[in-house]
Design a protein around this motif. Structure first.
Motif, PDB file in Angstrom:
ATOM      1  N   TRP A 134       0.518  -1.308   0.334  1.00 30.87           N
ATOM      2  CA  TRP A 134      -0.370  -0.294  -0.200  1.00 30.87           C
ATOM      3  C   TRP A 134       0.835   1.259  -0.054  1.00 30.87           C
ATOM      4  O   TRP A 134       0.492   2.549   0.027  1.00 30.87           O
ATOM      5  CB  TRP A 134      -0.871  -0.224   1.194  1.00 30.87           C
ATOM      6  CG  TRP A 134      -0.344   0.030   2.450  1.00 30.87           C
ATOM      7  CD1 TRP A 134      -0.541  -1.750   3.250  1.00 30.87           C
ATOM      8  CD2 TRP A 134       0.659   0.306   3.489  1.00 30.87           C
ATOM      9  NE1 TRP A 134       0.907  -1.021   3.838  1.00 30.87           N
ATOM     10  CE2 TRP A 134       0.856  -0.364   4.484  1.00 30.87           C
ATOM     11  CE3 TRP A 134       0.780   2.054   3.158  1.00 30.87           C
ATOM     12  CZ2 TRP A 134       2.037   0.243   5.209  1.00 30.87           C
ATOM     13  CZ3 TRP A 134       1.430   2.334   4.358  1.00 30.87           C
ATOM     14  CH2 TRP A 134       1.539   2.187   5.195  1.00 30.87           C
ATOM     15  N   SER A 146       3.361   4.352  -0.415  1.00 29.34           N
ATOM     16  CA  SER A 146       3.199   5.231  -1.836  1.00 29.34           C
ATOM     17  C   SER A 146       4.143   5.750  -3.329  1.00 29.34           C
ATOM     18  O   SER A 146       5.157   4.941  -2.015  1.00 29.34           O
ATOM     19  CB  SER A 146       2.318   6.765  -1.919  1.00 29.34           C
ATOM     20  OG  SER A 146       3.607   7.675  -0.860  1.00 29.34           O
ATOM     21  N   ASN A 158      -6.549   5.334   9.544  1.00 28.92           N
ATOM     22  CA  ASN A 158      -6.757   6.029   9.057  1.00 28.92           C
ATOM     23  C   ASN A 158      -5.261   7.107   8.750  1.00 28.92           C
ATOM     24  O   ASN A 158      -4.812   8.189   9.822  1.00 28.92           O
ATOM     25  CB  ASN A 158      -7.229   7.007  10.502  1.00 28.92           C
ATOM     26  CG  ASN A 158      -8.123   7.203  10.487  1.00 28.92           C
ATOM     27  OD1 ASN A 158      -9.166   7.158   9.908  1.00 28.92           O
ATOM     28  ND2 ASN A 158      -8.894   6.889  12.550  1.00 28.92           N
ATOM     29  N   PHE A 188      -2.003   8.432   6.288  1.00 28.37           N
ATOM     30  CA  PHE A 188      -2.155   9.987   5.698  1.00 28.37           C
ATOM     31  C   PHE A 188      -2.072   9.614   4.360  1.00 28.37           C
ATOM     32  O   PHE A 188      -1.169   8.632   4.261  1.00 28.37           O
ATOM     33  CB  PHE A 188      -0.367  10.190   5.973  1.00 28.37           C
ATOM     34  CG  PHE A 188      -0.396  11.117   7.906  1.00 28.37           C
ATOM     35  CD1 PHE A 188      -0.808  11.645   8.280  1.00 28.37           C
ATOM     36  CD2 PHE A 188       0.688   9.907   7.899  1.00 28.37           C
ATOM     37  CE1 PHE A 188       0.012  11.694   9.988  1.00 28.37           C
ATOM     38  CE2 PHE A 188       1.069  10.390   9.221  1.00 28.37           C
ATOM     39  CZ  PHE A 188       0.280  10.542  10.071  1.00 28.37           C
ATOM     40  N   ASN A 189      -3.491  10.165   3.382  1.00 35.91           N
ATOM     41  CA  ASN A 189      -3.150   9.861   2.531  1.00 35.91           C
ATOM     42  C   ASN A 189      -2.018  10.098   1.162  1.00 35.91           C
ATOM     43  O   ASN A 189      -1.398   9.034   0.335  1.00 35.91           O
ATOM     44  CB  ASN A 189      -3.800  11.369   1.846  1.00 35.91           C
ATOM     45  CG  ASN A 189      -5.602  11.043   2.629  1.00 35.91           C
ATOM     46  OD1 ASN A 189      -5.770   9.498   3.095  1.00 35.91           O
ATOM     47  ND2 ASN A 189      -6.316  12.023   2.315  1.00 35.91           N
ATOM     48  N   TRP A 190      -1.134  10.874   1.955  1.00 34.19           N
ATOM     49  CA  TRP A 190      -0.025  10.981   1.353  1.00 34.19           C
ATOM     50  C   TRP A 190       0.897   9.695   0.801  1.00 34.19           C
ATOM     51  O   TRP A 190       1.759   9.407   0.169  1.00 34.19           O
ATOM     52  CB  TRP A 190       0.554  12.793   0.697  1.00 34.19           C
ATOM     53  CG  TRP A 190       1.661  12.245   2.248  1.00 34.19           C
ATOM     54  CD1 TRP A 190       1.224  12.506   3.497  1.00 34.19           C
ATOM     55  CD2 TRP A 190       3.192  11.524   2.663  1.00 34.19           C
ATOM     56  NE1 TRP A 190       2.473  12.347   4.367  1.00 34.19           N
ATOM     57  CE2 TRP A 190       3.349  11.804   4.054  1.00 34.19           C
ATOM     58  CE3 TRP A 190       4.615  11.526   2.096  1.00 34.19           C
ATOM     59  CZ2 TRP A 190       4.729  10.974   4.328  1.00 34.19           C
ATOM     60  CZ3 TRP A 190       5.061  10.707   2.888  1.00 34.19           C
ATOM     61  CH2 TRP A 190       5.298  11.032   4.371  1.00 34.19           C
ATOM     62  N   ILE A 232      -0.164   6.592   1.293  1.00 33.58           N
ATOM     63  CA  ILE A 232      -0.847   5.473   0.665  1.00 33.58           C
ATOM     64  C   ILE A 232      -1.040   5.692  -0.898  1.00 33.58           C
ATOM     65  O   ILE A 232      -1.717   6.902  -1.153  1.00 33.58           O
ATOM     66  CB  ILE A 232      -2.021   5.260   1.302  1.00 33.58           C
ATOM     67  CG1 ILE A 232      -1.743   5.292   2.991  1.00 33.58           C
ATOM     68  CG2 ILE A 232      -2.875   4.403   1.489  1.00 33.58           C
ATOM     69  CD1 ILE A 232      -2.601   5.145   4.363  1.00 33.58           C
ATOM     70  N   GLU A 289      -1.809   5.807  -4.542  1.00 39.19           N
ATOM     71  CA  GLU A 289      -3.264   6.210  -5.391  1.00 39.19           C
ATOM     72  C   GLU A 289      -4.087   5.118  -5.234  1.00 39.19           C
ATOM     73  O   GLU A 289      -3.578   4.341  -5.922  1.00 39.19           O
ATOM     74  CB  GLU A 289      -3.420   7.354  -5.771  1.00 39.19           C
ATOM     75  CG  GLU A 289      -5.173   7.679  -6.689  1.00 39.19           C
ATOM     76  CD  GLU A 289      -4.736   8.702  -7.231  1.00 39.19           C
ATOM     77  OE1 GLU A 289      -5.092   9.117  -7.974  1.00 39.19           O
ATOM     78  OE2 GLU A 289      -2.979  10.007  -7.084  1.00 39.19           O
TER      79      GLU A 289
END
Length: 125
Positions: free
Chosen positions: A68, A70, A112, A114-116, A118, A120
């Motif tokens: 997962w 990034s 929860n 951090f988007n950056w 994980i 896309e």
């Protein structure tokens, strides 16, 4: 042939934190990265001794890839590892070599997360 194995993710985490303290990045970037320097965002490693072709023992670290993770997080980690490795070389020391293997970690991303950090479109299915 594996003689012994030892989980080393905490040691790896510590050298990344040290590298982050000294690397020449702006404070906002450092602050963002600091939040991801935890066990949850660090792949597990195994330290092993393998026998080379001439039966010479050779120590290696095998890294289990986080499926997962990034590209941005991977690049940050590689930059920190490279920075730390260069500092060690200047002092006449080295890290144990890494072998990137095909073993994928089955550990899910942090809840929860951090988007950056994980990938896309990652799906835990």
């Amino acid at each position: 042939m594996f003689v012994y194995c030892l989980m080393l993710s905490l040691q790896k985490l510590e050298w990344r934190k040290k590298a982050l303290e000294h690397i020449d990045w702006d404070s906002e970037k450092k602050k963002m990265i600091q939040t991801s320097l935890t066990k949850e965002y660090t792949s597990s490693d195994e330290e092993s001794t393998i026998l080379h072709e001439e039966a010479i023992p050779f120590r290696v670290r095998t890294q289990h890839q986080l499926t997962w993770e990034s590209t941005e997080l991977t690049q940050v980690k590689e930059s920190l590892d490279s920075f730390y490795r260069e500092k060690l070389l200047r002092c006449g020391q080295t890290l144990i070599p890494y072998i990137r293997n095909e073993i994928k970690s089955k550990r899910p991303p942090p809840v929860n997360g951090f988007n950056w950090a994980i990938k896309e479109g990652y799906s835990n299915q």
